[in-house]
Design a protein around this motif. Structure first.
Motif, PDB file in Angstrom:
ATOM      1  N   SER A  16      10.354  94.811  99.395  1.00 15.69           N
ATOM      2  CA  SER A  16       9.915  95.929  99.939  1.00 15.69           C
ATOM      3  C   SER A  16      10.944  97.386  99.709  1.00 15.69           C
ATOM      4  CB  SER A  16       9.786  95.662 101.441  1.00 15.69           C
ATOM      5  OG  SER A  16      11.224  95.462 102.180  1.00 15.69           O
ATOM      6  N   ARG A  17      12.001  97.030  99.173  1.00 21.61           N
ATOM      7  CA  ARG A  17      13.215  97.864  98.810  1.00 21.61           C
ATOM      8  C   ARG A  17      13.356  98.085  97.430  1.00 21.61           C
ATOM      9  NH1 ARG A  17      14.106  94.921 103.213  1.00 21.61           N
ATOM     10  NH2 ARG A  17      14.517  96.028 105.535  1.00 21.61           N
ATOM     11  N   VAL A  18      12.921  97.229  96.481  1.00 19.86           N
ATOM     12  CA  VAL A  18      13.436  97.206  95.180  1.00 19.86           C
ATOM     13  C   VAL A  18      13.335  98.703  94.527  1.00 19.86           C
ATOM     14  CG1 VAL A  18      11.416  96.477  94.223  1.00 19.86           C
ATOM     15  CG2 VAL A  18      13.779  95.930  93.121  1.00 19.86           C
ATOM     16  N   ASN A  19      12.041  99.341  94.582  1.00 22.29           N
ATOM     17  CA  ASN A  19      11.654 100.518  94.115  1.00 22.29           C
ATOM     18  C   ASN A  19      12.680 101.627  94.486  1.00 22.29           C
ATOM     19  OD1 ASN A  19       9.571  99.646  92.877  1.00 22.29           O
ATOM     20  ND2 ASN A  19       8.244 100.452  94.285  1.00 22.29           N
ATOM     21  N   ALA A  20      13.335 101.699  95.869  1.00 23.29           N
ATOM     22  CA  ALA A  20      14.067 102.546  96.354  1.00 23.29           C
ATOM     23  C   ALA A  20      15.536 102.409  95.558  1.00 23.29           C
ATOM     24  CB  ALA A  20      14.384 102.552  97.920  1.00 23.29           C
ATOM     25  N   TRP A  21      16.085 101.197  95.400  1.00 18.54           N
ATOM     26  CA  TRP A  21      17.174 100.890  94.860  1.00 18.54           C
ATOM     27  C   TRP A  21      17.054 101.235  93.479  1.00 18.54           C
ATOM     28  CZ3 TRP A  21      16.580  95.302  96.584  1.00 18.54           C
ATOM     29  CH2 TRP A  21      16.876  95.108  98.133  1.00 18.54           C
ATOM     30  N   TRP A  22      16.048 101.297  92.802  1.00 22.57           N
ATOM     31  CA  TRP A  22      16.037 101.739  91.406  1.00 22.57           C
ATOM     32  C   TRP A  22      15.761 103.391  91.195  1.00 22.57           C
ATOM     33  CZ3 TRP A  22      17.079  99.458  86.830  1.00 22.57           C
ATOM     34  CH2 TRP A  22      17.551  98.387  86.891  1.00 22.57           C
ATOM     35  N   GLY A  24      13.587 105.260  93.049  1.00 20.17           N
ATOM     36  CA  GLY A  24      11.986 105.586  93.175  1.00 20.17           C
ATOM     37  C   GLY A  24      11.231 105.105  92.020  1.00 20.17           C
ATOM     38  N   ARG A  25      11.877 104.577  91.323  1.00 21.11           N
ATOM     39  CA  ARG A  25      11.070 104.007  89.811  1.00 21.11           C
ATOM     40  C   ARG A  25      10.326 102.832  90.287  1.00 21.11           C
ATOM     41  NH1 ARG A  25      15.360 102.856  85.705  1.00 21.11           N
ATOM     42  NH2 ARG A  25      13.522 101.718  84.372  1.00 21.11           N
ATOM     43  N   GLU A  26       9.180 102.693  89.636  1.00 23.70           N
ATOM     44  CA  GLU A  26       8.079 101.438  90.241  1.00 23.70           C
ATOM     45  C   GLU A  26       8.537 100.198  89.549  1.00 23.70           C
ATOM     46  OE1 GLU A  26       5.228 100.275  92.349  1.00 23.70           O
ATOM     47  OE2 GLU A  26       5.926 102.327  92.602  1.00 23.70           O
ATOM     48  N   MET A  27       9.612  99.603  89.979  1.00 19.98           N
ATOM     49  CA  MET A  27      10.189  98.507  89.526  1.00 19.98           C
ATOM     50  C   MET A  27       9.541  96.950  90.222  1.00 19.98           C
ATOM     51  SD  MET A  27      12.002  99.571  87.340  1.00 19.98           S
ATOM     52  CE  MET A  27      13.126  98.209  86.838  1.00 19.98           C
ATOM     53  N   LEU A  31       9.314  92.313  89.675  1.00 18.27           N
ATOM     54  CA  LEU A  31      10.041  91.248  89.916  1.00 18.27           C
ATOM     55  C   LEU A  31       9.278  90.167  90.904  1.00 18.27           C
ATOM     56  CD1 LEU A  31      12.743  90.445  90.959  1.00 18.27           C
ATOM     57  CD2 LEU A  31      12.554  91.741  92.887  1.00 18.27           C
ATOM     58  N   PRO A  32       8.431  89.277  90.006  1.00 17.31           N
ATOM     59  CA  PRO A  32       7.630  88.392  90.714  1.00 17.31           C
ATOM     60  C   PRO A  32       8.392  87.397  91.430  1.00 17.31           C
ATOM     61  CG  PRO A  32       8.090  87.713  88.453  1.00 17.31           C
ATOM     62  CD  PRO A  32       8.763  89.008  88.501  1.00 17.31           C
ATOM     63  N   ARG A  33       7.531  86.853  92.352  1.00 20.71           N
ATOM     64  CA  ARG A  33       8.214  85.921  93.617  1.00 20.71           C
ATOM     65  C   ARG A  33       8.717  84.515  92.635  1.00 20.71           C
ATOM     66  NH1 ARG A  33       7.050  85.342  98.726  1.00 20.71           N
ATOM     67  NH2 ARG A  33       5.415  86.966  98.468  1.00 20.71           N
ATOM     68  N   LEU A  34       8.266  84.451  91.508  1.00 23.31           N
ATOM     69  CA  LEU A  34       8.692  83.278  90.706  1.00 23.31           C
ATOM     70  C   LEU A  34      10.399  83.482  90.420  1.00 23.31           C
ATOM     71  CD1 LEU A  34       8.233  80.459  89.233  1.00 23.31           C
ATOM     72  CD2 LEU A  34       7.364  81.920  87.445  1.00 23.31           C
ATOM     73  N   PHE A  35      10.596  84.562  90.336  1.00 22.49           N
ATOM     74  CA  PHE A  35      12.171  84.780  89.804  1.00 22.49           C
ATOM     75  C   PHE A  35      13.172  84.206  91.162  1.00 22.49           C
ATOM     76  CE2 PHE A  35      12.348  88.415  86.745  1.00 22.49           C
ATOM     77  CZ  PHE A  35      11.289  87.522  86.039  1.00 22.49           C
ATOM     78  N   ASP A  49      25.185  93.393 108.282  1.00 18.37           N
ATOM     79  CA  ASP A  49      25.105  93.394 109.808  1.00 18.37           C
ATOM     80  C   ASP A  49      23.693  93.716 110.353  1.00 18.37           C
ATOM     81  OD1 ASP A  49      28.618  94.442 109.837  1.00 18.37           O
ATOM     82  OD2 ASP A  49      27.625  92.552 109.782  1.00 18.37           O
ATOM     83  N   ASP A  50      22.915  94.475 109.597  1.00 14.49           N
ATOM     84  CA  ASP A  50      21.652  95.174 110.177  1.00 14.49           C
ATOM     85  C   ASP A  50      20.432  94.120 109.897  1.00 14.49           C
ATOM     86  OD1 ASP A  50      21.272  95.366 107.494  1.00 14.49           O
ATOM     87  OD2 ASP A  50      20.943  97.450 107.572  1.00 14.49           O
ATOM     88  N   GLY A  51      20.817  92.901 109.265  1.00 12.63           N
ATOM     89  CA  GLY A  51      19.885  91.594 109.238  1.00 12.63           C
ATOM     90  C   GLY A  51      18.883  91.806 107.997  1.00 12.63           C
ATOM     91  N   ARG A  52      19.322  92.955 107.142  1.00 13.84           N
ATOM     92  CA  ARG A  52      18.367  93.113 105.940  1.00 13.84           C
ATOM     93  C   ARG A  52      19.114  92.403 104.806  1.00 13.84           C
ATOM     94  NH1 ARG A  52      17.438  99.055 105.521  1.00 13.84           N
ATOM     95  NH2 ARG A  52      19.766  99.266 105.351  1.00 13.84           N
ATOM     96  N   SER A  53      18.478  91.914 103.792  1.00 11.94           N
ATOM     97  CA  SER A  53      18.858  91.449 102.475  1.00 11.94           C
ATOM     98  C   SER A  53      18.734  92.390 101.396  1.00 11.94           C
ATOM     99  CB  SER A  53      18.105  90.263 102.300  1.00 11.94           C
ATOM    100  OG  SER A  53      18.067  89.057 103.031  1.00 11.94           O
ATOM    101  N   ARG A  54      20.205  92.245 100.777  1.00 14.02           N
ATOM    102  CA  ARG A  54      20.103  93.260  99.435  1.00 14.02           C
ATOM    103  C   ARG A  54      20.556  92.380  98.080  1.00 14.02           C
ATOM    104  NH1 ARG A  54      23.038  95.190 103.803  1.00 14.02           N
ATOM    105  NH2 ARG A  54      22.134  96.775 104.745  1.00 14.02           N
TER     106      ARG A  54
END
Length: 56
Positions: A16-22, A24-27, A31-35, A49-54
């Motif tokens: 849910s956050r990977v595009n923002a980390w890149w 805004g690129r459509e990444m 990144l399939p679940r299998l990875f 501390d906010d409970g989110r995974s990065r």
């Protein structure tokens, strides 16, 4: 913060956050679940501390 190995259960939070980390690129389609199963022992996430995974 805690650094730990990625687990398949982290997929939803990461995808849910990977595009923002890149800048805004459509990444998300690249990144399939299998990875999260195949690379579990060599990939890491940081639970903040906010409970989110990065990815690290």
């Amino acid at each position: 913060m805690e650094i730990r190995h990625a687990q398949p259960a982290d997929y939803g939070r990461v995808i849910s956050r990977v595009n923002a980390w890149w800048g805004g690129r459509e990444m998300a389609p690249m990144l399939p679940r299998l990875f999260f199963v195949h690379f579990e022992g060599t990939s890491y996430v940081v639970d903040g501390d906010d409970g989110r995974s990065r990815p690290s």
